[in-house]
Design an enzyme around this catalytic site. Sequence first.
Site, PDB file in Angstrom:
ATOM      1  N   ARG A  22      62.607 -45.263   1.939  1.00 21.80           N
ATOM      2  CA  ARG A  22      62.260 -44.363   0.830  1.00 21.80           C
ATOM      3  C   ARG A  22      63.337 -43.306   0.639  1.00 21.80           C
ATOM      4  O   ARG A  22      63.487 -42.741  -0.441  1.00 21.80           O
ATOM      5  CB  ARG A  22      60.913 -43.685   1.096  1.00 21.80           C
ATOM      6  CG  ARG A  22      59.750 -44.647   1.067  1.00 21.80           C
ATOM      7  CD  ARG A  22      58.522 -44.019   1.676  1.00 21.80           C
ATOM      8  NE  ARG A  22      58.767 -43.614   3.060  1.00 21.80           N
ATOM      9  CZ  ARG A  22      57.861 -43.002   3.820  1.00 21.80           C
ATOM     10  NH1 ARG A  22      56.680 -42.706   3.344  1.00 21.80           N
ATOM     11  NH2 ARG A  22      58.152 -42.685   5.065  1.00 21.80           N
ATOM     12  N   CYS A  45      80.626 -31.431 -11.852  1.00 21.30           N
ATOM     13  CA  CYS A  45      79.262 -31.661 -12.346  1.00 21.30           C
ATOM     14  C   CYS A  45      78.157 -30.954 -11.580  1.00 21.30           C
ATOM     15  O   CYS A  45      77.308 -30.311 -12.186  1.00 21.30           O
ATOM     16  CB  CYS A  45      78.953 -33.149 -12.350  1.00 21.30           C
ATOM     17  SG  CYS A  45      79.835 -34.013 -13.638  1.00 21.30           S
TER      18      CYS A  45
HETATM   19  C1  UDX Z   1      78.824 -36.756  -9.471  1.00 18.77           C
HETATM   20  C2  UDX Z   1      77.751 -37.860  -9.537  1.00 18.77           C
HETATM   21  O1  UDX Z   1      77.793 -38.650  -8.340  1.00 18.77           O
HETATM   22  C3  UDX Z   1      77.970 -38.726 -10.761  1.00 18.77           C
HETATM   23  O2  UDX Z   1      76.937 -39.691 -10.861  1.00 18.77           O
HETATM   24  C4  UDX Z   1      77.998 -37.849 -11.987  1.00 18.77           C
HETATM   25  O3  UDX Z   1      78.296 -38.632 -13.137  1.00 18.77           O
HETATM   26  C5  UDX Z   1      79.040 -36.758 -11.851  1.00 18.77           C
HETATM   27  O4  UDX Z   1      78.813 -36.002 -10.657  1.00 18.77           O
HETATM   28  P1  UDX Z   1      81.374 -36.633  -8.702  1.00 18.77           P
HETATM   29  O5  UDX Z   1      81.228 -35.164  -8.849  1.00 18.77           O
HETATM   30  O6  UDX Z   1      82.549 -37.281  -9.327  1.00 18.77           O
HETATM   31  O7  UDX Z   1      80.077 -37.384  -9.281  1.00 18.77           O
HETATM   32  O8  UDX Z   1      81.443 -36.996  -7.140  1.00 18.77           O
HETATM   33  P2  UDX Z   1      80.375 -37.282  -5.982  1.00 18.77           P
HETATM   34  O9  UDX Z   1      80.815 -38.490  -5.277  1.00 18.77           O
HETATM   35  O10 UDX Z   1      78.989 -37.256  -6.462  1.00 18.77           O
HETATM   36  O11 UDX Z   1      80.628 -36.061  -4.987  1.00 18.77           O
HETATM   37  C6  UDX Z   1      80.292 -34.719  -5.333  1.00 18.77           C
HETATM   38  C7  UDX Z   1      80.547 -33.799  -4.141  1.00 18.77           C
HETATM   39  O12 UDX Z   1      79.589 -34.023  -3.112  1.00 18.77           O
HETATM   40  C8  UDX Z   1      81.922 -34.005  -3.488  1.00 18.77           C
HETATM   41  O13 UDX Z   1      82.471 -32.757  -3.166  1.00 18.77           O
HETATM   42  C9  UDX Z   1      81.595 -34.806  -2.256  1.00 18.77           C
HETATM   43  O14 UDX Z   1      82.546 -34.643  -1.248  1.00 18.77           O
HETATM   44  C10 UDX Z   1      80.238 -34.227  -1.870  1.00 18.77           C
HETATM   45  N1  UDX Z   1      79.401 -35.122  -1.055  1.00 18.77           N
HETATM   46  C11 UDX Z   1      78.999 -36.325  -1.553  1.00 18.77           C
HETATM   47  C12 UDX Z   1      78.995 -34.716   0.218  1.00 18.77           C
HETATM   48  O15 UDX Z   1      79.333 -33.632   0.670  1.00 18.77           O
HETATM   49  N2  UDX Z   1      78.189 -35.554   0.947  1.00 18.77           N
HETATM   50  C13 UDX Z   1      77.759 -36.760   0.475  1.00 18.77           C
HETATM   51  O16 UDX Z   1      77.026 -37.452   1.194  1.00 18.77           O
HETATM   52  C14 UDX Z   1      78.192 -37.167  -0.811  1.00 18.77           C
END
Ligand code: UDX
Length: 467
Positions: free
Chosen positions: A263, A279
Amino acid sequence: MAPKVTKICCIGAGYVGGPTCAVIAVKCPHIKVTIVDLNADRIAAWNSPDFAVPIYEPGLVDVVRKARGRNLFFSTDVDGAIEEADLIFVSVNTPTKKSGVGAGSAADLNYVELATRRIANVANSSKIVVEKSTVPCRTAESMRTILEANSKPNCRFDILSNPEFLAEGTAINDLFSPDRVLIGSLQTPEGKAASDALVEVYANWVPTKQILTVGLWSSELSKLAANAMLAQRISSINALSAICEATGANIDEVSHAIGYDSRVGPKFLKASVGFGGSCFQKDILNLVYLSESLHLPEVAAYWRQVVEMNEYQKRRFSKRVVDTLFNTITGKKIAVLGFAFKADTGDTRESAAITLIKDFQSERALVNIYDPQVAHSQIWADLQEASPQASLDSIKKQVTICGSALEACKDAEAVVIATEWKEFLDIDWEEAYKHMNKPAFVFDGRLLVDADKLRKIGFKVTTIGRA
Ligand code: UDX
Ligand code: ADP
């Protein structure tokens, strides 16, 4: 019957518009796709003979190479492209407002509005206008009002919301095989016909059961909600990482155990120094602003906490660096590896590295930065924006940008890993150790390196979410 789309114009050649419409061009050779931007340098880069495209995204160059000049064009002639298109994507930037009503949380819709007005002024025939940029709820409504108030006789505009879910660094893959495509429209016969026309475009490569059609409002809200829920997972795991550090638990083991529950699932549970990107923060703040405007203060406070936890995580990490280095880093050299907000992108918007470096600067440390993709000019611009009171010259006295990880580590007391670039796994750590001051510290903000291996070399290693 749904109108047939043969010419697409995309306004905005950035991280969203560029990859998205390049992929549409590759997958739909029968559609002419023109991507326009006011920024002539950006367009020139998209058109460069050696494919030096303006954004770093794995696989993007291959896509552009396939379609550019065939049915994919990049241009600064915004009006010409609007004029000939049947369908127009609006993919302009929507940053958080810096001043005025809603400063700090509401989105700045100036660019969307200007692009919309341009469409209204230029169009001599009916168009489907698609909001692609992530926007606050109800933006489609404002766009419709602007278009209707300014349109020429016999021009009708149908507005669709088609939020983009690609993540940077995996954009091409995400676009080739999206989990879903979401299309929102007014639930009128004309609205549904416009929606069908866009469905037909995506159906060239996306299975129709994955193309979801909903109302305009639901579409707009789903995008904000999806990002807020994803960011919430990271803030939740980061909140738990603080508990792990204070006890003997290990956040990687905890994430693994939680993720085994189907889940919950294993994705997006990686503790880190904090999320960044264009974003997450922006969209949550949009949701906060929306909730406040709807007089739902408890809802607003709930979502705001996700952003506050992220700020806390960054602060907590830089404090841990200072505490571990015997409570002072004044005059000490710190190597920061990674400046992008995540690996596989050159994008630095809201990157945690910016906050960390600013904290180190205010502790009067000397900072060496290395990132494999981010342009030096971008690093300077971000550091200047983070410290508007300081002159760039004074920033440059404290900060050096280096050409390699090893160069950044030279004479440093500590290495801070801020971005999970794979190449940091291949650093010759023995060599780095030799050239660092002792004791030599590593702070892994991304749970990236093998801490035991580094300890064997002699490093003192501190990892997020471990005592
Ligand atoms: C995000 C969404 O994933 C995407 O669907 C939307 O369209 C735009 O915003 P993005 O910002 O490009 O995409 O990257 P993402 O991979 O989501 O990572 C965002 C942040 O979270 C990064 O700084 C990443 O390092 C961090 N992160 C991500 C973590 O710290 N831990 C995780 O487990 C995943
Ligand atoms: P995103 O990550 O949302 O794609 P970017 O900032 O990377 O954001 O890209 C948005 C692009 O939109 C920028 O290159 C900007 O120059 C362009 N842009 C903004 N307003 C207009 C406009 N009215 N007409 C054409 N291009 C625009």
